[in-house]
Design a protein around this motif. Structure first.
Motif, PDB file in Angstrom:
ATOM      1  N   LEU A  81       0.827  -1.203   0.000  1.00 27.79           N
ATOM      2  CA  LEU A  81       0.000   0.000   0.000  1.00 27.79           C
ATOM      3  C   LEU A  81       0.864   1.256   0.000  1.00 27.79           C
ATOM      4  O   LEU A  81       0.607   2.202  -0.746  1.00 27.79           O
ATOM      5  CB  LEU A  81      -0.934  -0.003   1.215  1.00 27.79           C
ATOM      6  CG  LEU A  81      -1.883   1.176   1.333  1.00 27.79           C
ATOM      7  CD1 LEU A  81      -2.776   1.279   0.108  1.00 27.79           C
ATOM      8  CD2 LEU A  81      -2.718   1.055   2.588  1.00 27.79           C
ATOM      9  N   ALA A  82       1.923   1.257   0.793  1.00 32.27           N
ATOM     10  CA  ALA A  82       2.825   2.413   0.833  1.00 32.27           C
ATOM     11  C   ALA A  82       3.491   2.605  -0.529  1.00 32.27           C
ATOM     12  O   ALA A  82       3.618   3.740  -1.009  1.00 32.27           O
ATOM     13  CB  ALA A  82       3.877   2.219   1.915  1.00 32.27           C
ATOM     14  N   ASP A  83       3.898   1.517  -1.182  1.00 30.82           N
ATOM     15  CA  ASP A  83       4.502   1.620  -2.516  1.00 30.82           C
ATOM     16  C   ASP A  83       3.507   2.171  -3.528  1.00 30.82           C
ATOM     17  O   ASP A  83       3.859   2.984  -4.380  1.00 30.82           O
ATOM     18  CB  ASP A  83       5.018   0.259  -2.978  1.00 30.82           C
ATOM     19  CG  ASP A  83       6.255  -0.185  -2.218  1.00 30.82           C
ATOM     20  OD1 ASP A  83       6.920   0.679  -1.598  1.00 30.82           O
ATOM     21  OD2 ASP A  83       6.562  -1.394  -2.231  1.00 30.82           O
ATOM     22  N   ALA A  84       2.254   1.732  -3.453  1.00 33.08           N
ATOM     23  CA  ALA A  84       1.227   2.220  -4.380  1.00 33.08           C
ATOM     24  C   ALA A  84       0.980   3.712  -4.180  1.00 33.08           C
ATOM     25  O   ALA A  84       0.839   4.461  -5.151  1.00 33.08           O
ATOM     26  CB  ALA A  84      -0.062   1.436  -4.190  1.00 33.08           C
ATOM     27  N   VAL A  85       0.952   4.151  -2.930  1.00 32.31           N
ATOM     28  CA  VAL A  85       0.746   5.576  -2.656  1.00 32.31           C
ATOM     29  C   VAL A  85       1.934   6.394  -3.143  1.00 32.31           C
ATOM     30  O   VAL A  85       1.770   7.444  -3.761  1.00 32.31           O
ATOM     31  CB  VAL A  85       0.494   5.804  -1.143  1.00 32.31           C
ATOM     32  CG1 VAL A  85       0.526   7.274  -0.791  1.00 32.31           C
ATOM     33  CG2 VAL A  85      -0.830   5.181  -0.742  1.00 32.31           C
ATOM     34  N   ARG A  86       3.147   5.902  -2.898  1.00 34.88           N
ATOM     35  CA  ARG A  86       4.340   6.624  -3.379  1.00 34.88           C
ATOM     36  C   ARG A  86       4.347   6.717  -4.897  1.00 34.88           C
ATOM     37  O   ARG A  86       4.688   7.745  -5.467  1.00 34.88           O
ATOM     38  CB  ARG A  86       5.609   5.915  -2.904  1.00 34.88           C
ATOM     39  CG  ARG A  86       5.952   6.192  -1.483  1.00 34.88           C
ATOM     40  CD  ARG A  86       7.344   5.643  -1.136  1.00 34.88           C
ATOM     41  NE  ARG A  86       7.414   5.393   0.272  1.00 34.88           N
ATOM     42  CZ  ARG A  86       7.309   4.206   0.851  1.00 34.88           C
ATOM     43  NH1 ARG A  86       7.177   3.122   0.124  1.00 34.88           N
ATOM     44  NH2 ARG A  86       7.356   4.084   2.152  1.00 34.88           N
ATOM     45  N   GLU A  87       3.989   5.624  -5.571  1.00 31.85           N
ATOM     46  CA  GLU A  87       3.971   5.606  -7.037  1.00 31.85           C
ATOM     47  C   GLU A  87       2.938   6.588  -7.574  1.00 31.85           C
ATOM     48  O   GLU A  87       3.186   7.295  -8.545  1.00 31.85           O
ATOM     49  CB  GLU A  87       3.667   4.192  -7.544  1.00 31.85           C
ATOM     50  CG  GLU A  87       3.703   4.048  -9.036  1.00 31.85           C
ATOM     51  CD  GLU A  87       5.066   4.287  -9.651  1.00 31.85           C
ATOM     52  OE1 GLU A  87       5.107   4.745 -10.810  1.00 31.85           O
ATOM     53  OE2 GLU A  87       6.086   4.028  -8.984  1.00 31.85           O
ATOM     54  N   ALA A  88       1.774   6.645  -6.939  1.00 32.15           N
ATOM     55  CA  ALA A  88       0.727   7.560  -7.382  1.00 32.15           C
ATOM     56  C   ALA A  88       1.128   9.011  -7.162  1.00 32.15           C
ATOM     57  O   ALA A  88       0.733   9.893  -7.927  1.00 32.15           O
ATOM     58  CB  ALA A  88      -0.572   7.263  -6.642  1.00 32.15           C
ATOM     59  N   ALA A  89       1.924   9.277  -6.140  1.00 34.44           N
ATOM     60  CA  ALA A  89       2.328  10.651  -5.831  1.00 34.44           C
ATOM     61  C   ALA A  89       3.544  11.112  -6.630  1.00 34.44           C
ATOM     62  O   ALA A  89       3.826  12.307  -6.685  1.00 34.44           O
ATOM     63  CB  ALA A  89       2.633  10.775  -4.339  1.00 34.44           C
ATOM     64  N   ARG A  90       4.245  10.175  -7.252  1.00 36.21           N
ATOM     65  CA  ARG A  90       5.455  10.528  -8.000  1.00 36.21           C
ATOM     66  C   ARG A  90       5.076  11.321  -9.244  1.00 36.21           C
ATOM     67  O   ARG A  90       4.224  10.908 -10.014  1.00 36.21           O
ATOM     68  CB  ARG A  90       6.197   9.252  -8.409  1.00 36.21           C
ATOM     69  CG  ARG A  90       7.520   9.527  -9.111  1.00 36.21           C
ATOM     70  CD  ARG A  90       8.297   8.251  -9.380  1.00 36.21           C
ATOM     71  NE  ARG A  90       8.684   7.673  -8.098  1.00 36.21           N
ATOM     72  CZ  ARG A  90       8.588   6.394  -7.796  1.00 36.21           C
ATOM     73  NH1 ARG A  90       8.111   5.543  -8.664  1.00 36.21           N
ATOM     74  NH2 ARG A  90       8.970   5.952  -6.619  1.00 36.21           N
ATOM     75  N   PRO A  91       5.724  12.483  -9.464  1.00 31.56           N
ATOM     76  CA  PRO A  91       5.398  13.276 -10.655  1.00 31.56           C
ATOM     77  C   PRO A  91       5.876  12.563 -11.924  1.00 31.56           C
ATOM     78  O   PRO A  91       6.851  11.805 -11.895  1.00 31.56           O
ATOM     79  CB  PRO A  91       6.163  14.587 -10.446  1.00 31.56           C
ATOM     80  CG  PRO A  91       7.224  14.278  -9.454  1.00 31.56           C
ATOM     81  CD  PRO A  91       6.725  13.124  -8.626  1.00 31.56           C
ATOM     82  N   ALA A  92       5.155  12.794 -12.997  1.00 32.96           N
ATOM     83  CA  ALA A  92       5.523  12.189 -14.276  1.00 32.96           C
ATOM     84  C   ALA A  92       6.845  12.784 -14.750  1.00 32.96           C
ATOM     85  O   ALA A  92       7.100  13.977 -14.566  1.00 32.96           O
ATOM     86  CB  ALA A  92       4.430  12.450 -15.300  1.00 32.96           C
TER      87      ALA A  92
END
Length: 119
Positions: A81-92
């Motif tokens: 879950l933490a990895d998914a949140v970090r990935e979603a927050a990472r700018p393109a």
């Protein structure tokens, strides 16, 4: 005195048993078992409100079933879950492309804009 978390819905005093999070990049609402800790961007819901949950048009709802044998989320679940949140927050990533070979010559410039002639 035991402090149980309550449903996040306004005027609902029922105990929370599910946690709702959003993955904006994938347009997905994830409804799972109650998280171990209250998070600022997650919503705790009672059974009634979790059952009635609907997502915005075009979004998917992912309902994660609770494992009755597990007493709570495992370390793997929390890390995923933490990895998914970090990935979603990472700018393109931003890619800078250079123009193809220019034809013509520069005749005027204003700021970053240039006027070229095609002689």
């Amino acid at each position: 005195m035991s402090l149980t978390r309550r449903c996040s819905r306004t005027a609902c005093g029922r105990p929370a048993v599910h946690t709702l999070t959003y993955v904006y990049a994938d347009q997905t609402a994830v409804l799972g078992p109650l998280a171990t800790y209250a998070e600022p961007h997650a919503y705790d819901l009672c059974d009634l409100h979790a059952e009635r949950l609907s997502a915005p048009r075009g979004w998917d709802v992912l309902r994660l079933a609770a494992d009755p044998a597990a007493a709570g989320p495992t370390t793997d679940d929390l890390l995923a879950l933490a990895d998914a949140v970090r990935e979603a927050a990472r700018p393109a990533p931003v890619t800078v492309t250079r123009p193809a070979a220019e034809t013509g010559r520069e005749v005027a410039r204003k700021g970053h804009l240039r006027m070229l002639t095609t002689d």
